[in-house]
Design a protein around this motif. Structure first.
Motif, short mmCIF file in Angstrom:
data_model
loop_
_atom_site.label_atom_id
_atom_site.label_comp_id
_atom_site.label_asym_id
_atom_site.label_seq_id
_atom_site.Cartn_x
_atom_site.Cartn_y
_atom_site.Cartn_z
N ASP A 4 -51.97 -48.11 -84.21
CA ASP A 4 -51.75 -49.56 -84.16
C ASP A 4 -51.79 -50.08 -85.60
O ASP A 4 -52.85 -50.07 -86.24
CB ASP A 4 -52.85 -50.19 -83.31
N LEU A 5 -50.65 -50.53 -86.11
CA LEU A 5 -50.59 -50.97 -87.50
C LEU A 5 -51.49 -52.18 -87.76
O LEU A 5 -51.97 -52.37 -88.88
CB LEU A 5 -49.15 -51.32 -87.88
N ARG A 6 -51.71 -52.96 -86.72
CA ARG A 6 -52.62 -54.10 -86.88
C ARG A 6 -54.02 -53.62 -87.23
O ARG A 6 -54.69 -54.18 -88.11
CB ARG A 6 -52.64 -54.92 -85.58
N VAL A 8 -54.73 -50.75 -88.63
CA VAL A 8 -54.66 -50.15 -89.97
C VAL A 8 -54.79 -51.24 -91.03
O VAL A 8 -55.49 -51.08 -92.03
CB VAL A 8 -53.34 -49.37 -90.14
N ARG A 9 -54.11 -52.37 -90.81
CA ARG A 9 -54.22 -53.47 -91.77
C ARG A 9 -55.65 -54.00 -91.82
O ARG A 9 -56.18 -54.29 -92.90
CB ARG A 9 -53.27 -54.60 -91.38
N ALA A 70 -52.83 -45.26 -95.65
CA ALA A 70 -52.73 -46.46 -94.81
C ALA A 70 -51.91 -47.53 -95.51
O ALA A 70 -51.08 -48.20 -94.89
CB ALA A 70 -54.13 -46.97 -94.49
N LEU A 73 -48.31 -46.59 -95.38
CA LEU A 73 -47.81 -46.79 -94.02
C LEU A 73 -47.47 -48.26 -93.78
O LEU A 73 -46.40 -48.59 -93.24
CB LEU A 73 -48.87 -46.31 -93.02
N LEU A 74 -48.36 -49.16 -94.19
CA LEU A 74 -48.10 -50.59 -94.01
C LEU A 74 -46.92 -51.05 -94.85
O LEU A 74 -46.08 -51.84 -94.40
CB LEU A 74 -49.35 -51.38 -94.39
N ALA A 77 -43.71 -49.88 -93.19
CA ALA A 77 -43.43 -50.67 -91.99
C ALA A 77 -42.88 -52.05 -92.35
O ALA A 77 -41.93 -52.55 -91.73
CB ALA A 77 -44.70 -50.81 -91.14
N GLU A 78 -43.47 -52.67 -93.39
CA GLU A 78 -42.99 -53.98 -93.82
C GLU A 78 -41.57 -53.88 -94.36
O GLU A 78 -40.72 -54.74 -94.09
CB GLU A 78 -43.93 -54.53 -94.90
#
Length: 300
Positions: A4-6, A8-9, A70, A73-74, A77-78
């Motif tokens: 879940d990228l949320r 991770v952020r 991480a 990865l973010l 994704a952005e």
């Protein structure tokens, strides 16, 4: 594994602040909720990422190994989301702007040039340092020093801006046409973090003792109260006219201080086709020539 990228952020923000309370404030979450979200991420990964203590939080060995990945990865994704959005119509762009700056003319001209586009704005305070990196804005108009590292960003210089002394209307310098820094030799001026503003250390006034120095969470208006009551002075960019609306505060040009610089910041790898147009508009309407006319207007 589906991460879940949320979550991770959330982890990267806790790692940045080293404290669940401050991270929760930054993320607009309750601290217990944030703690549960991090526990969910740790359960997904099967490792503990953070050691918690009353003094704060610290990365475990696994957390230290995960953090750079991480962030990559973010970022990826952005970038994928921005590329997808740029491939469809209508084009959209969100222009962030820092406290004290006005970008109305730029936004109006950008909308005129791109009537089928969606041009939005977002006002950011000095603590919102990751809005551009996280994709919540596509561009940022701000003063230097910038509230973010510039690696991976494109910085376009727009204009240099003179500065003014901001003081109470009853201050002995309030009615001067200009003022020199020598006249402020009795003031201890302290630079704000990631802004061009200087604030003086509060001093007693008559029989009134000095109040505490401004805290990091104090608002701009809280700090103006220290100026209006005579306990404090400040040096602002001349274009920041927010204090001018108050009759109990005076603005006086400072003649012997370096100007501050206004810049446009964008992500270097952003494919948004509206960014080129925004840069052209900003150079035209916020560039040196246009600002020179404004700087010639009287302050008092």
């Amino acid at each position: 594994m589906d991460l879940d990228l949320r979550l991770v952020r959330y982890f990267t923000v806790v790692a940045e602040y080293g404290n669940f309370g401050r991270a929760a404030t930054r993320l607009h979450l309750a601290q217990p909720s944030l703690s549960r979200q991090i526990q969910r991420l740790e359960a997904q990964l099967g490792v503990r990422l953070l050691d918690r203590s009353p003094q704060g939080s610290s990365l475990t060995d696994a957390g230290q190994a995960f953090l750079p990945r991480a962030r990559i990865l973010l970022h990826e994704a952005e970038q994928a989301a921005r590329t997808a959005r740029a491939a469809v119509q209508p084009r959209t762009i969100t222009v962030g702007y820092a406290e004290g700056l006005v970008i109305t003319a730029c936004v109006q001209e950008l909308r005129r040039r791109h009537p089928d586009g969606q041009v939005r704005t977002r006002h950011l305070d000095w603590r919102d340092t990751r809005a551009l990196a996280e994709g919540r804005v596509d561009a940022l108009v701000a003063y230097r020093p910038l509230p973010l590292a510039t690696d991976g960003f494109r910085v376009t210089e727009l204009h240099a801006e003179s500065r003014v002394l901001v003081t109470s209307a009853s201050h002995h310098l309030a009615h001067e046409k200009t003022v020199s820094l020598r006249a402020l030799s009795d003031q201890e001026l302290v630079a704000c973090v990631s802004t061009p503003v200087l604030w003086s250390t509060p001093k007693p006034v008559g029989d009134r003792p000095a109040p505490p120095p401004p805290a990091i969470d104090d608002s701009y208006e809280d700090k103006l109260e220290l100026i209006a009551t005579g306990h404090c002075v400040a040096i602002f960019p001349a274009g920041d006219r927010r204090a001018a609306a108050r009759e109990d505060i005076a603005l006086v040009p400072v003649i012997d201080i370096d100007p501050c610089e206004v810049v446009l910041v964008t992500r270097a790898d952003d494919p948004n086709p509206l960014l080129g147009s925004l840069e052209d508009v900003a150079r035209t309407l916020l560039g040196t020539a246009s600002r020179r006319e404004n700087d010639e207007l009287p302050v008092n």
